[in-house]
Design a protein around this motif. Structure first.
Motif, mmCIF file in Angstrom:
data_model
loop_
_atom_site.group_PDB
_atom_site.id
_atom_site.type_symbol
_atom_site.label_atom_id
_atom_site.label_comp_id
_atom_site.label_asym_id
_atom_site.label_seq_id
_atom_site.Cartn_x
_atom_site.Cartn_y
_atom_site.Cartn_z
ATOM 1 N N GLU A 194 0.432 -0.642 -0.626
ATOM 2 C CA GLU A 194 1.699 -0.680 -0.561
ATOM 3 C C GLU A 194 1.925 0.288 0.870
ATOM 4 O O GLU A 194 2.936 0.147 1.312
ATOM 5 C CB GLU A 194 3.234 -1.151 -1.599
ATOM 6 C CG GLU A 194 3.181 -2.468 -2.051
ATOM 7 C CD GLU A 194 4.119 -2.442 -3.006
ATOM 8 O OE1 GLU A 194 5.183 -1.805 -1.856
ATOM 9 O OE2 GLU A 194 4.119 -3.696 -3.582
ATOM 10 N N ARG A 199 -0.189 -4.212 4.491
ATOM 11 C CA ARG A 199 0.767 -4.389 3.851
ATOM 12 C C ARG A 199 2.417 -4.336 3.529
ATOM 13 O O ARG A 199 3.376 -4.776 2.981
ATOM 14 C CB ARG A 199 0.428 -3.927 1.826
ATOM 15 C CG ARG A 199 1.185 -4.665 0.818
ATOM 16 C CD ARG A 199 0.965 -6.213 0.273
ATOM 17 N NE ARG A 199 1.530 -6.378 -0.895
ATOM 18 C CZ ARG A 199 2.026 -6.708 -1.813
ATOM 19 N NH1 ARG A 199 1.050 -5.768 -2.255
ATOM 20 N NH2 ARG A 199 2.622 -7.168 -2.894
ATOM 21 N N ARG A 203 4.992 -6.705 3.477
ATOM 22 C CA ARG A 203 6.395 -6.597 2.660
ATOM 23 C C ARG A 203 7.506 -6.167 3.251
ATOM 24 O O ARG A 203 8.386 -6.902 2.410
ATOM 25 C CB ARG A 203 5.988 -5.275 1.562
ATOM 26 C CG ARG A 203 5.555 -5.525 0.547
ATOM 27 C CD ARG A 203 5.942 -5.579 -0.948
ATOM 28 N NE ARG A 203 6.882 -5.178 -1.255
ATOM 29 C CZ ARG A 203 7.475 -5.668 -2.312
ATOM 30 N NH1 ARG A 203 8.072 -6.708 -2.630
ATOM 31 N NH2 ARG A 203 8.545 -4.525 -2.839
ATOM 32 N N ASP A 323 4.346 -11.877 -0.150
ATOM 33 C CA ASP A 323 5.257 -11.010 -0.603
ATOM 34 C C ASP A 323 6.393 -11.629 -0.486
ATOM 35 O O ASP A 323 8.115 -11.128 -0.725
ATOM 36 C CB ASP A 323 5.254 -10.276 0.489
ATOM 37 C CG ASP A 323 4.184 -9.111 0.226
ATOM 38 O OD1 ASP A 323 3.798 -9.148 -1.427
ATOM 39 O OD2 ASP A 323 2.720 -7.981 0.463
ATOM 40 N N PRO A 342 12.352 -1.294 -4.307
ATOM 41 C CA PRO A 342 10.524 -1.909 -4.686
ATOM 42 C C PRO A 342 10.401 0.241 -3.599
ATOM 43 O O PRO A 342 11.518 0.805 -4.100
ATOM 44 C CB PRO A 342 10.110 -2.335 -2.949
ATOM 45 C CG PRO A 342 11.704 -2.163 -1.839
ATOM 46 C CD PRO A 342 12.502 -1.817 -3.303
#
Ligand code: NAP
Ligand code: GDD
Length: 348
Positions: A194, A199, A203, A323, A342
């Motif tokens: 991430e 990503r 996300r 995501d 997260p």
């Protein structure tokens, strides 16, 4: 049936490669690092308890910083093929931890090669090695980059990968080891770490879409990368070790997009305008940047019969859809009173 050993089995590529090799009938051994929290999330879905007679994936504690562990694992596992994917693989982190990056990426590869050299000499068994090289090795060399293009790395990570590449070539020439070096351009997936930009973007798009986040802070929006799908790229690794002779191969799609264009595609896949949400934060700018990578994979296509199967737009959509689902789960849990967040504490 063949036996493979993978360093970095818990990473993005390691997980796809393990799945591919299991599907091809291999017994797969993976080296995992000790961690105070679980780090097997990517392989958990297909890992089977070793008591299960069907189990063909086995894990061993070891580290590229620890030559003894590599030698011991090699003796126990007796692999036909080794895929050296383990690395401190984050370019920005390599500016903050250059010595550690060199130790794992460059000297770690040397430790592995030395172990295999001795192992082959005393057992008489031959082992094929895949070395994970990177387009980051080309650095400031203008595109299209191919096998003969000059290495001009722009980060401690890139420098360490160049050293590892040359160790591989040297061991091939000096000791006749079968070492194939893949020079892989950026490849992504829903399993991408991430803190890598694609990503990080997908996300954020998912969370913005469901109302959990407002803005996304990035660094250089103008950098261009040749982004492919990780599932395709592990197939190229495997093909390199099935070839008659070892070689060096660029693996790429041949098309590059900027970070801004990735944002545009990802936000529009969610019905959003990226300009309303993306902000530039200079803390994500690198001390030296690789501005434009775009590979020419003609050699891999001609000699290995490899070609990418997932186009840029489909890759972006795959990541955004995945995501968005994660963000929806997060929102559902929050609505039920669970405190979930997260991993925003990790700088990227
Ligand atoms: P990744 O997701 O960051 O995975 C790296 C793996 O290396 C993880 O399993 C990690 O374990 C392990 N590792 C870290 N330090 C280690 C150590 N000291 N000893 C042994 N293992 C260690 O990277 P990736 O994207 O799968 O990339 C795989 C390889 O290809 C790397 O060598 C990378 O540099 C190279 N590469 C990647 C790309 C790309 O676009 N993805 C392109 C070119 C080359 P933990 O999970 O426990 O940290
Ligand atoms: N990570 C990150 N975070 N990158 C950003 C950001 C941000 O907030 N904003 C802009 N970028 C830019 C980086 O400056 C870089 O130009 C580009 O996005 C891609 O960055 P990363 O996704 O971190 O990947 P990378 O190209 O530096 O390195 C990856 O690809 C290499 C192959 O070219 C890694 O997977 C390496 O391990 C791999 O070798």
């Amino acid at each position: 049936m063949k036996t493979a050993l993978i360093t970095g089995v818990t990473g993005q590529d390691g997980s796809y490669l393990a799945e591919l090799l299991l599907a091809n009938g291999y017994t797969v051994h993976g080296i995992i690092s000790r961690s105070s929290s679980f780090n097997t999330e990517r392989i958990d879905p297909f890992y089977r308890d070793p008591h299960d007679p069907e189990a063909r994936l086995f894990l061993h504690y070891g580290d590229l910083a620890d030559g003894t562990s590599l030698r011991r694992i090699l003796e126990n596992v007796r692999p036909d093929e080794i895929y050296n994917l383990g690395a401190q693989s984050h370019v920005m982190v390599s500016f903050q931890q250059p010595e550690y990056t060199a130790d794992i990426v460059a000297t770690g590869t040397l430790r592995l090669l030395e172990s295999v050299r001795d192992y082959q000499a005393h057992t008489g068994r031959s082992v094929r090695i895949y070395q994970a090289g990177s387009s980051e090795m080309f650095g400031s060399t203008p595109p299209p980059q191919r096998e003969i293009s000059r290495f001009a790395p722009r980060s401690p990570y890139g420098v360490a990968k160049v050293a590892a590449f040359h160790y591989g070539v040297n061991y091939r020439e000096a000791y006749d080891l079968f070492v194939a070096c893949g020079i892989l351009f950026n490849h992504e997936s829903p399993r991408r770490g991430e803190t890598f930009v694609t990503r990080k973007i997908s996300r954020a798009v998912g969370r913005i879409r469901v109302g959990l986040q407002e803005n996304l802070y990035l660094g250089n929006l103008g950098a261009k990368r040749d982004w492919g799908y990780a599932g395709d790229y592990v197939e190229a690794m495997w093909r390199m070790l099935q070839a008659e002779a070892p070689g060096d191969y660029v693996v790429a799609t041949g098309v590059a997009y900027s970070v801004g264009e990735f944002c545009e595609e990802a936000f529009s896949a969610a019905g959003l305008n990226w300009r309303n949400h993306v902000r530039v934060d200079p803390r994500y700018l690198r001390p030296a940047e690789v501005q434009h990578l775009c590979g020419d994979a003609t050699k891999a296509r001609n000699e290995l019969g490899w070609r990418p199967t997932v186009a840029f737009v489909d890759l972006v959509r795959m990541m955004v859809e995945h995501d968005t689902e994660l963000a929806q789960q997060e929102r559902t849990l929050q609505a039920a009173g669970h405190k979930v967040k997260p991993h925003t504490a990790v700088p990227a």
